[in-house]
Design an enzyme around this catalytic site. Structure first.
Site, PDB file in Angstrom:
ATOM      1  CB  SER A  58      -8.329   0.693   5.869  1.00 39.35           C
ATOM      2  OG  SER A  58      -9.052   1.892   5.931  1.00 39.35           O
ATOM      3  CB  SER A  80      -8.079   3.528   2.939  1.00 36.87           C
ATOM      4  OG  SER A  80      -7.225   2.880   3.865  1.00 36.87           O
ATOM      5  CE  LYS A  85      -3.967   1.844   2.674  1.00 40.04           C
ATOM      6  NZ  LYS A  85      -4.823   1.576   3.852  1.00 40.04           N
TER       7      LYS A  85
END
Ligand SMILES: [Zn+2]
Lengths: 494, 478
Positions: free
Chosen positions: A178, A154, A79
């Site tokens: 997330s 996210s 990420k």
């Protein structure tokens, strides 16, 4: 054989027997990325040359040349809020468009040490604030199961890339679901470990007391392998737990006899989708048939968890994001001459509306006049919610619930009804508030063919037990084997 | 109308730990800009703080030395505000759970000991340093200082005069020096002070006047002048029926005036909340006792001992304790020679002066206290005169040799041989017959002159009393 379809444990076995090379595996993944990335949009930064060079280097060294673990030679993605020295770390923001960290996050350092192959940096909601992936400054990630739908957030890119076989695993971050929510939306395994199990050093913080890095994988066995690689005490993170970690792979036993599962009434009642609710209840029944004890419980404070989460995460977020002031690094507009002007314009132009909303909310909670009624009250409630969960987990091993109250929604929905979408997080935010481990695994599909996820949440540091129960479910079902159809080649595969 | 001035201080002392408060960077002073920093102290995204145990120990030391309660549980908070020298957008400090609370320090004022309350001592990090280049119209930032540990000591509104404020600061400075927690170099900014001051009519009871804050005073002189100026300004304002506005002012050292800081800088709504990156600190009682038992004798106690046990004057005791190394030198010397008064005179007199002349200091004087004790012994046994001894001491500092070696090497041993001295006196009287005549006509001054000439002729080595006796005898015999 399409190597990109393999799980880590399958690929590792083939690499181990030298039936395939690191280069072959990486090339397969790269060709897969070439085929589907236009449709998925999972990457912010993709460095194919670097990944290939790394794979070739490992092959050249030969197995005697490096220490071998299950993750050695396995291509993966991070990420893009996890710092990688020499590689841009943008947090999917304009603010950090050209930001190249000067140091490695601890998790990246650990994966480098076992020679996993980094393909690139994955998309997210800007600064990891969001739950649909839509607030990225760079690219729109689509749900691999339906291009009209969001992948969740996210960790949007981290989930979609795994589901689309663009990476063999990824790391995401979970502040209020997330990792688990996008994993659920994309039909894969996503785990938020116990707070403190995985070092946060080098994770660009959103809310420090809630953030945790964790794996997104194709199955539970892979999840244990990745957790083995990233868990452990780190002296660079004061909130890291100084205690030994078990071998999580050794925890994977196909047996739930006598395991006590609690089903919180409030979590199930909040379900907006009957299909989600009934599918998770079906899973609970399955556990019962396999020898687990399943009982309904009540968690009356549940209704406060989302507001408390919003208050605390916004307060911490506002403070953590204060360093992005345009002074030392990050976006600074031309022509800003005074410090005040630099702050004002850098932050106005460098942050998107969603981030600004949370900063404003956070500053409100911290305002000296309102601090007592907002921040302190929320902090006190957080302690109460934690006590309530601890009490239930004193009697039960695991709290079982849907991960999300519905399956993946369409693009644009969240903009129209932000507050309503926040409420969807009722099952996932308590794990962050209480620092507990929680995992989302696939447990079915709704009538439109979208994956349904269920969540297992356990006591602090019972990550191994969570994996065992999830593994047992997986061994007796085949939801995790189904993959979305993305490419002509995929049609035959299903 | 009579007025009363109420003063409270916020004192920042930079701790002399070798590394910063939350990272392993060096704290050494004077390195080229931005050579002592890392992701943590420059606030890079993702970097996390790890508390320096030594800094906690130093804060506890100061707490114990100032009679504070040491908290069993302490915690760090973020003070959120924007400033270019503040890389994270917040300073890590202690708002809610400081390390030490509720102490005091006795300060001597107008002949009595006054207790100045210390409400708290907190640990916090320093910010970077802004360097404005007017010529090129740029501002640069040096982050070497960013993250250096400070303690902030906050007093109650117990100080009543500039003199007390300076006495208090001097006491704090000495404690910091004796306990070794700071070098307290004001010119390097290791000790800085904010002053809160208000003035009220003496008859107005316990109600305080409107408070003025004067920020960032970095010398004792500035503190004294600022307080005197400000209290006078406020008194004049009050007497003329003017209105005092609560404000923050800065002290202009060169013009000796205080002036308001522009309101834009002044109005700051600080937001505080517990830092989620740092778990609370539990301070073990056993550890606190260990630190307590390791504390050196503090300057005030030392001073009292010098006066009461060694019979020194208040002024001498103050002089001796004004520097820990000087006190150490003195005490070790007394142990060796057993003569406190002589040791005191030598240490505060010739030794201090010679060290200064030779650019040496008590921390590295070049000779051991035992050598000074040896020198004192030689004067005492009349092997050399005091005047010669001072020269010998200078030679000792230059060479590092002991007094005996130098006296032997240079042949400085005192002349107490009557025949030799008589010979010298006779020669002087012969060569200065004018003065002899003056002496006879009753001018006593002439005697002093003749003595001086004789001493000179002996190269200062003549035993003075004997020389005098012989001089008187020969003059009488003439
Ligand atoms: Zn540093």
């Amino acid at each position: 054989m399409e190597l990109y379809k393999l799980t880590i444990h399958e690929a590792a076995r083939l690499l181990d027997r030298r039936e395939i090379s690191c280069t072959e595996l990486t090339e397969s993944i790269i060709s897969r990325i070439t085929d589907v990335e236009d449709r998925i949009g999972a990457f912010i930064t993709l460095d194919i040359d670097r990944a290939l060079a790394h794979a070739k280097f490992l092959d050249k060294l030969g197995p005697a040349g490096y220490e071998k673990t299950a993750l050695t030679g396995i291509p993966y993605g991070l990420k893009d809020n996890i710092c990688t020295s020499g590689i841009k770390t943008t947090c999917a923001s304009k603010m950090l468009e050209n930001y190249v960290p000067c140091y490695d996050a601890t998790v990246y350092r650990k994966l480098k040490a076992v020679n996993s192959i980094l393909l690139g940096k994955l998309n997210l909601d800007s600064f990891a604030i969001g739950s649909s992936g839509e607030t990225s400054y760079y690219v729109q990630t689509s749900n691999p199961w339906d291009p009209e739908k969001v992948p969740g957030g996210s960790s949007s890119g981290s989930a979609a890339a795994v589901a689309a076989d663009e990476v063999m695993f990824s790391l995401g971050t979970d502040t209020g679901g997330s990792i688990r929510q996008p994993a659920s939306f994309c039909g894969i395994v996503g785990m938020k470990p116990t707070y403190g199990l995985v070092s946060r050093y080098g994770l660009v913080a959103f809310a420090s007391s809630l953030d945790q890095i964790g794996p997104l994988t194709k199955d539970v066995t892979d999840c244990a392998l990745v957790l083995n690689a990233i868990a452990g005490y780190d002296a660079m993170d004061s909130t890291s737990a100084n205690r030994p970690c078990p071998d999580y792979s050794a925890c994977l036993v196909d047996d739930v006899t006598g395991i006590r599962l609690a089903l919180p009434r409030e979590y199930f009642n909040s379900c907006q989708s009957d299909e989600v609710r009934s599918q998770v209840i079906k899973a609970a029944q399955m556990f019962e048939e396999m020898g687990a004890v399943v009982e309904e419980v009540s968690l009356p404070l549940s209704e406060y968890s989302v507001p408390v989460y919003l208050m605390l995460s916004s307060a911490e977020g506002a403070s953590n994001l204060a360093r992005f002031d345009g002074i030392m690094y990050g976006y600074r507009p031309d022509g800003a001459n005074s410090p005040e002007e630099i702050y004002k314009r850098s932050r106005t132009e460098g942050f998107d509306a969603n981030v600004k909303r949370r900063i404003m909310l956070g500053n409100l909670a911290l305002d000296s006049g309102k601090f007592k009624n907002y921040y302190l009250k929320a902090a006190r409630l957080r302690t109460m919610i934690k006590q309530e969960l601890d009490k239930i987990l004193g009697k039960y091993d695991i709290i079982l619930s849907p991960t999300t109250t519905e399956t993946a929604f369409r693009f644009g929905v969240i903009r129209e009804n932000t507050l309503d979408k926040y409420k969807q997080d009722i099952c996932i935010v308590p794990a962050n508030l209480a620092g507990l481990p929680a995992i989302s695994i696939p447990c079915g599909f709704d009538s439109t063919g979208m994956p349904i996820g269920m969540q297992l949440m356990g006591k602090a540091f019972s990550d191994g037990l969570l994996l065992r129960v999830a593994y047992t479910f997986e061994q007796n079902t085949d939801y995790h084997i189904k993959r979305p159809m993305l490419h002509r080649g995929d049609v035959n595969a299903v | 109308m009579r007025f009363e001035t109420i003063i409270g201080l916020e004192v920042h002392i930079e701790l002399s730990t070798s590394t910063k408060l939350f990272c392993a960077c060096s704290t050494a002073y004077g390195a080229p800009p931005n050579t002592q920093c890392c992701p943590v102290c420059t606030g890079m995204p993702g970097a996390l703080p790890v508390l320096n145990r030594k800094a906690v120990e130093y804060a506890v030391k100061m707490g114990l030395a100032t009679n504070c309660e040491i908290s069993e549980f302490s915690r760090f908070d973020r003070k959120n505000y924007f400033y270019p020298d503040l890389p994270k957008g917040y300073q890590i400090t202690q708002r809610y759970r400081p390390i030490c609370t509720g102490g005091y320090l006795g300060v001597e004022s107008e002949g009595c000991l006054r207790k100045i309350g210390i409400s708290r001592i907190q640990l916090e990090e320093d910010a970077g340093k802004l360097i404005h280049n007017e010529a090129e119209k740029v501002s640069l930032i040096d982050y070497n200082r960013s993250g250096i540990p400070l303690i902030e000591i906050v007093t109650g509104p117990d100080i009543r005069s500039a003199h007390e404020a300076v006495e208090f600061l001097e006491s704090l400075r000495l404690i910091a020096l004796y306990t070794g927690i700071s070098d307290c170099k004001m010119q390097e900014g290791s000790l800085r002070c904010d002053v809160n001051i208000s003035v009220k009519p003496a008859a107005s009871g316990s109600e305080y006047g409107t408070r003025i804050e004067i920020k960032n005073l970095n010398s004792l002189k500035a503190v004294r002048n600022a307080i005197e100026y400000e209290s006078e300004r406020l008194k004049v304002l009050l007497s003329s029926g003017g209105c005092i506005i609560a404000e923050t002012r800065r002290w202009d050292d060169s013009n000796n005036v205080s002036e308001p800081i522009r309101s834009k800088e002044d109005v700051q709504d600080y937001q505080y909340f517990p830092d989620p990156d740092l778990p609370g600190v539990y301070i073990d009682r056993g550890w606190v006792e260990e630190i307590r038992s390791g504390l050196p004798e503090l300057p005030q106690t030392k001073r009292r001992r010098y006066i009461e046990e060694m019979g020194l004057s208040e002024q001498d005791a103050r002089l001796l304790t004004s520097e820990p190394y000087r006190a150490y030198f003195f005490e070790t010397c007394v142990e060796e020679c057993g003569k406190p008064k002589a040791a005191c005179n030598w240490v505060t007199g010739p030794l201090t002066r010679l060290l200064k002349d030779k650019n040496l200091s008590f921390s590295a004087p070049g000779i051991s206290p035992a050598y000074l004790a040896g020198l004192i012994g030689m004067v005492d046994k009349e092997i050399i005169s005091y005047t010669i001894a001072v020269n010998v001491l200078s030679e000792m500092l230059d060479t590092g040799l002991d007094a005996g070696s130098i006296v032997e090497k240079l042949g400085l041993r005192q002349i107490a041989d009557e025949d030799m001295l008589t010979e010298i006196v006779d020669r002087v009287l012969y060569e200065n017959q004018d003065s002899v005549r003056d002496y006879r006509s009753g001018k006593t001054k002439a005697f002093t002159f003749l003595m001086g000439q004789a001493m000179k002729a002996s190269k200062g080595k003549a035993k003075p009393e004997l020389l005098k006796t012989i001089m008187e005898r020969r003059l009488d015999q003439l």
